[in-house]
Write a protein that holds these residues in place. Structure first.
Motif, PDB file in Angstrom:
ATOM      1  N   ASP A  90       8.296  74.833  90.185  1.00 22.55           N
ATOM      2  CA  ASP A  90       7.560  75.485  88.840  1.00 22.55           C
ATOM      3  C   ASP A  90       6.978  74.029  88.464  1.00 22.55           C
ATOM      4  O   ASP A  90       8.062  73.374  87.666  1.00 22.55           O
ATOM      5  CB  ASP A  90       8.416  76.423  88.005  1.00 22.55           C
ATOM      6  CG  ASP A  90       8.548  77.791  88.678  1.00 22.55           C
ATOM      7  OD1 ASP A  90       7.784  77.845  89.903  1.00 22.55           O
ATOM      8  OD2 ASP A  90       9.321  78.450  88.299  1.00 22.55           O
ATOM      9  N   LEU A  91       5.843  73.772  88.135  1.00 21.90           N
ATOM     10  CA  LEU A  91       5.265  72.541  87.504  1.00 21.90           C
ATOM     11  C   LEU A  91       4.456  72.902  86.435  1.00 21.90           C
ATOM     12  O   LEU A  91       3.923  74.273  86.294  1.00 21.90           O
ATOM     13  CB  LEU A  91       4.675  71.897  88.515  1.00 21.90           C
ATOM     14  CG  LEU A  91       5.140  71.754  89.888  1.00 21.90           C
ATOM     15  CD1 LEU A  91       3.996  71.097  90.961  1.00 21.90           C
ATOM     16  CD2 LEU A  91       6.350  70.805  89.546  1.00 21.90           C
ATOM     17  N   ALA A  92       4.532  72.037  85.377  1.00 18.88           N
ATOM     18  CA  ALA A  92       3.398  72.009  84.117  1.00 18.88           C
ATOM     19  C   ALA A  92       2.497  70.804  84.181  1.00 18.88           C
ATOM     20  O   ALA A  92       3.236  69.678  84.324  1.00 18.88           O
ATOM     21  CB  ALA A  92       4.274  72.279  83.040  1.00 18.88           C
ATOM     22  N   GLY A 103      -2.932  68.011  81.808  1.00 19.45           N
ATOM     23  CA  GLY A 103      -4.216  67.155  81.668  1.00 19.45           C
ATOM     24  C   GLY A 103      -4.042  65.668  81.993  1.00 19.45           C
ATOM     25  O   GLY A 103      -4.599  64.894  82.372  1.00 19.45           O
ATOM     26  N   GLU A 104      -2.667  65.415  81.341  1.00 24.88           N
ATOM     27  CA  GLU A 104      -2.296  63.973  81.628  1.00 24.88           C
ATOM     28  C   GLU A 104      -0.783  63.720  82.432  1.00 24.88           C
ATOM     29  O   GLU A 104      -0.685  62.981  83.277  1.00 24.88           O
ATOM     30  CB  GLU A 104      -2.073  63.415  80.245  1.00 24.88           C
ATOM     31  CG  GLU A 104      -3.476  63.310  79.261  1.00 24.88           C
ATOM     32  CD  GLU A 104      -3.254  62.615  78.076  1.00 24.88           C
ATOM     33  OE1 GLU A 104      -2.168  62.522  77.726  1.00 24.88           O
ATOM     34  OE2 GLU A 104      -4.345  62.615  77.326  1.00 24.88           O
ATOM     35  N   GLN A 105       0.072  64.477  82.258  1.00 26.13           N
ATOM     36  CA  GLN A 105       1.431  64.506  82.577  1.00 26.13           C
ATOM     37  C   GLN A 105       1.774  65.689  83.628  1.00 26.13           C
ATOM     38  O   GLN A 105       1.494  66.796  83.338  1.00 26.13           O
ATOM     39  CB  GLN A 105       2.565  64.236  81.516  1.00 26.13           C
ATOM     40  CG  GLN A 105       2.167  63.098  80.627  1.00 26.13           C
ATOM     41  CD  GLN A 105       3.547  62.998  79.740  1.00 26.13           C
ATOM     42  OE1 GLN A 105       4.689  62.599  80.171  1.00 26.13           O
ATOM     43  NE2 GLN A 105       3.075  63.315  78.314  1.00 26.13           N
ATOM     44  N   LEU A 106       2.606  65.513  84.761  1.00 27.83           N
ATOM     45  CA  LEU A 106       2.946  66.673  85.396  1.00 27.83           C
ATOM     46  C   LEU A 106       4.414  66.515  85.291  1.00 27.83           C
ATOM     47  O   LEU A 106       5.132  65.641  85.363  1.00 27.83           O
ATOM     48  CB  LEU A 106       2.802  66.040  86.918  1.00 27.83           C
ATOM     49  CG  LEU A 106       3.315  67.234  87.757  1.00 27.83           C
ATOM     50  CD1 LEU A 106       2.356  68.605  87.840  1.00 27.83           C
ATOM     51  CD2 LEU A 106       2.906  66.511  89.405  1.00 27.83           C
ATOM     52  N   LYS A 107       5.026  67.766  85.047  1.00 30.01           N
ATOM     53  CA  LYS A 107       6.544  68.051  84.771  1.00 30.01           C
ATOM     54  C   LYS A 107       7.033  69.001  85.553  1.00 30.01           C
ATOM     55  O   LYS A 107       6.449  70.086  85.904  1.00 30.01           O
ATOM     56  CB  LYS A 107       6.857  68.272  83.251  1.00 30.01           C
ATOM     57  CG  LYS A 107       6.550  67.091  82.429  1.00 30.01           C
ATOM     58  CD  LYS A 107       7.138  65.910  82.577  1.00 30.01           C
ATOM     59  CE  LYS A 107       6.999  64.747  81.557  1.00 30.01           C
ATOM     60  NZ  LYS A 107       7.790  63.552  81.592  1.00 30.01           N
ATOM     61  N   VAL A 108       8.357  68.921  86.061  1.00 32.38           N
ATOM     62  CA  VAL A 108       9.198  69.979  86.870  1.00 32.38           C
ATOM     63  C   VAL A 108       9.779  70.922  85.886  1.00 32.38           C
ATOM     64  O   VAL A 108      10.645  70.312  85.108  1.00 32.38           O
ATOM     65  CB  VAL A 108      10.053  69.230  87.888  1.00 32.38           C
ATOM     66  CG1 VAL A 108      10.578  70.356  88.446  1.00 32.38           C
ATOM     67  CG2 VAL A 108       9.159  68.546  88.787  1.00 32.38           C
ATOM     68  N   PRO A 142       9.337  60.345  85.145  1.00 38.14           N
ATOM     69  CA  PRO A 142       8.076  60.491  84.639  1.00 38.14           C
ATOM     70  C   PRO A 142       7.815  61.923  85.154  1.00 38.14           C
ATOM     71  O   PRO A 142       6.997  62.977  84.329  1.00 38.14           O
ATOM     72  CB  PRO A 142       7.087  59.580  85.102  1.00 38.14           C
ATOM     73  CG  PRO A 142       7.752  58.960  86.385  1.00 38.14           C
ATOM     74  CD  PRO A 142       9.160  58.941  86.031  1.00 38.14           C
ATOM     75  N   TYR A 143       8.552  62.623  86.017  1.00 36.85           N
ATOM     76  CA  TYR A 143       8.092  64.243  86.404  1.00 36.85           C
ATOM     77  C   TYR A 143       9.287  64.990  85.704  1.00 36.85           C
ATOM     78  O   TYR A 143       9.258  66.182  86.154  1.00 36.85           O
ATOM     79  CB  TYR A 143       8.218  64.189  88.003  1.00 36.85           C
ATOM     80  CG  TYR A 143       7.151  63.388  88.581  1.00 36.85           C
ATOM     81  CD1 TYR A 143       5.835  63.490  88.121  1.00 36.85           C
ATOM     82  CD2 TYR A 143       7.228  62.737  89.852  1.00 36.85           C
ATOM     83  CE1 TYR A 143       4.707  62.731  88.531  1.00 36.85           C
ATOM     84  CE2 TYR A 143       6.150  62.136  90.446  1.00 36.85           C
ATOM     85  CZ  TYR A 143       4.857  62.030  89.905  1.00 36.85           C
ATOM     86  OH  TYR A 143       3.849  61.634  90.191  1.00 36.85           O
ATOM     87  N   LEU A 144      10.354  64.496  85.231  1.00 38.59           N
ATOM     88  CA  LEU A 144      11.252  65.275  84.534  1.00 38.59           C
ATOM     89  C   LEU A 144      11.102  65.471  82.953  1.00 38.59           C
ATOM     90  O   LEU A 144      10.761  64.660  82.419  1.00 38.59           O
ATOM     91  CB  LEU A 144      12.943  64.604  84.992  1.00 38.59           C
ATOM     92  CG  LEU A 144      13.171  64.591  86.377  1.00 38.59           C
ATOM     93  CD1 LEU A 144      14.560  63.883  86.444  1.00 38.59           C
ATOM     94  CD2 LEU A 144      13.325  65.899  87.023  1.00 38.59           C
ATOM     95  N   LEU A 145      11.809  66.655  82.556  1.00 41.17           N
ATOM     96  CA  LEU A 145      11.769  67.017  81.304  1.00 41.17           C
ATOM     97  C   LEU A 145      13.366  66.650  80.959  1.00 41.17           C
ATOM     98  O   LEU A 145      14.182  67.125  81.655  1.00 41.17           O
ATOM     99  CB  LEU A 145      11.532  68.403  81.073  1.00 41.17           C
ATOM    100  CG  LEU A 145      10.145  68.898  81.100  1.00 41.17           C
ATOM    101  CD1 LEU A 145       9.938  70.314  81.286  1.00 41.17           C
ATOM    102  CD2 LEU A 145       9.383  68.203  79.832  1.00 41.17           C
ATOM    103  N   ARG A 146      13.656  65.987  79.700  1.00 42.52           N
ATOM    104  CA  ARG A 146      14.657  65.701  79.254  1.00 42.52           C
ATOM    105  C   ARG A 146      15.586  67.155  79.098  1.00 42.52           C
ATOM    106  O   ARG A 146      15.274  68.377  78.608  1.00 42.52           O
ATOM    107  CB  ARG A 146      14.811  65.481  77.691  1.00 42.52           C
ATOM    108  CG  ARG A 146      16.242  64.954  77.281  1.00 42.52           C
ATOM    109  CD  ARG A 146      16.250  64.608  75.725  1.00 42.52           C
ATOM    110  NE  ARG A 146      15.682  63.158  75.706  1.00 42.52           N
ATOM    111  CZ  ARG A 146      16.387  62.011  75.704  1.00 42.52           C
ATOM    112  NH1 ARG A 146      17.714  62.166  76.126  1.00 42.52           N
ATOM    113  NH2 ARG A 146      16.005  60.815  75.984  1.00 42.52           N
TER     114      ARG A 146
END
Length: 288
Positions: A46-48, A51-56, A242-246
Motif C-alpha cells: 500500500d503506497l501513497a 506528487g513528490e514523495q512516495l511512501k509505504v 525516503p520510502y518509509l514513514l516514521r
C-alpha cells in the motif's frame, strides 16, 4: 527491507511478542520461515504518492485483495483509454502469476479455500484460471463443505487427498479458529494429540492450515511480514529512509508535533485507524 525485518523478528522473541502473535504458534512460524520460503505467490504494497514523495503505508504480504483488479480490470482500463505504451501491467502480472505457478512444480491438486464473500469468490475463480493455465489441477472450495476427514488425513469430495492449499483466509482468523476448536474439543491449546478425527467429519480451518501434511500458499511466515508491528522495526533498521514513514511503538513528541496515524497491529480492510491532528487531541478522521 520487509524480508530483512522479518528475519530480525524470527531471531528475537521480544519482537515476536510485539507482533501480538500467541506463543503457541511461534515454532510453527519459524519452521515455515526455514522451510517454506519458496511457497509465496503474491502480496500487496500500500503506497501513497503526493506528487513528490512516495511512501509505504504497509505491506499486505498475506493478502490477495485487488489481484483480480490489477491483473484483469487494469488491463481493460489501459486498453479503453488507448495507452500508447506497449507495457500493459495487468497483462504482465497475469503472465507472472502463470509463470510462478508453473515453477512451483506442483504435481498434486491444489485446493483453493475461500469463504462465502462474493469478492473473494471472484478472486478465487481468477486464481483458479491462472493455475489451470499453468497446468495445475484445482478444486475451488467454499468454507470446508467439500472437505472431509479420512483415516487421519483430509480429502475432498472427489476422494483426492489435500496436500496443497491456496487460501484467502487471514492467518489471524485461523489462529482464532484454532483456539475455538481446541476449546470445543476440550483440549489444551498446546496439545491436540489426544483428539482423533472421525471419518466423514468436516475439518476446521485450523485443521487444514496448521496441518503438517499440507503446504499452504501464502505460507505461515507471512503473518510476520504483513504485521503492522513490522513498521517501527523497519524504521529502527532504516531510519529516515525516503520510502518509509516514521513509525513508533508509542506516541513520541515528534509525532505529536506533526500529527500522526494510529493503527492496530493486526488489521483488516482499513478498520480501526485514527488520524490525529498535531495537537495530539483532535481526531481528524477515523475508521470503524
Amino acid at each position: 527491507m520487509f524480508i530483512e525485518a522479518t528475519q530480525r523478528v524470527m531471531n528475537d522473541d521480544e519482537l515476536m511478542a510485539h507482533c501480538g502473535i500467541p506463543q503457541v504458534f511461534w515454532s510453527r512460524i519459524r519452521y515455515s520461515w526455514a522451510n517454506h520460503r519458496h511457497l509465496e505467490m503474491s502480496g500487496r504494497l500500500d503506497l501513497a504518492f503526493n506528487g513528490e514523495q512516495l511512501k509505504v503505508f504497509d505491506y499486505n504480504a498475506d493478502s490477495t485483495s485487488a489481484l483480480f483488479e490489477c491483473s484483469v480490470i487494469q488491463q481493460k482500463w489501459a486498453k479503453a483509454v488507448q495507452l500508447e505504451s506497449t507495457f500493459l501491467p495487468g497483462f504482465q502480472m497475469h503472465r507472472a502469476l502463470v509463470y510462478n505457478w508453473k515453477h512451483m512444480n506442483i504435481k498434486s491438486r491444489v485446493h483453493l479455500l475461500i469463504n462465502n464473500d462474493p469478492e473473494e469468490m471472484l478472486t478465487g475463480l481468477y486464481m483458479q484460471q491462472v493455475m489451470n493455465e499453468a497446468g495445475i489441477d484445482t478444486k475451488l472450495c467454499r468454507m470446508t463443505d467439500d472437505l472431509y476427514w479420512k483415516d487421519g488425513k483430509i480429502e475432498d469430495s472427489d476422494g483426492r487427498l489435500v496436500t496443497t492449499v491456496w487460501k484467502l483466509w487471514m492467518w489471524d482468523t485461523i489462529f482464532n479458529d484454532y483456539f475455538n476448536t481446541q476449546k470445543e474439543r476440550g483440549l489444551d491449546v498446546d496439545n491436540n494429540t489426544h483428539w482423533i478425527p472421525t471419518n466423514g467429519e468436516h475439518p476446521h480451518l485450523s485443521d487444514i492450515f496448521l496441518n503438517d501434511q499440507i503446504q499452504v500458499i501464502e505460507p505461515l511466515w507471512k503473518v510476520i511480514t504483513s504485521n503492522k508491528a513490522l513498521l517501527p522495526i523497519l524504521w529502527s533498521m532504516y531510519p529516515n529512509h525516503p520510502y518509509l514513514l516514521r513509525s513508533e511503538w508509542t506516541v513520541t513528541d515528534t509525532l505529536k508535533r506533526s500529527g500522526y496515524v494510529k493503527k492496530p497491529i493486526v488489521g483488516c480492510c482499513g478498520q480501526n485507524i485514527t488520524l490525529y491532528n498535531n495537537d495530539d487531541e483532535t481526531v481528524i478522521d477515523e475508521t470503524m
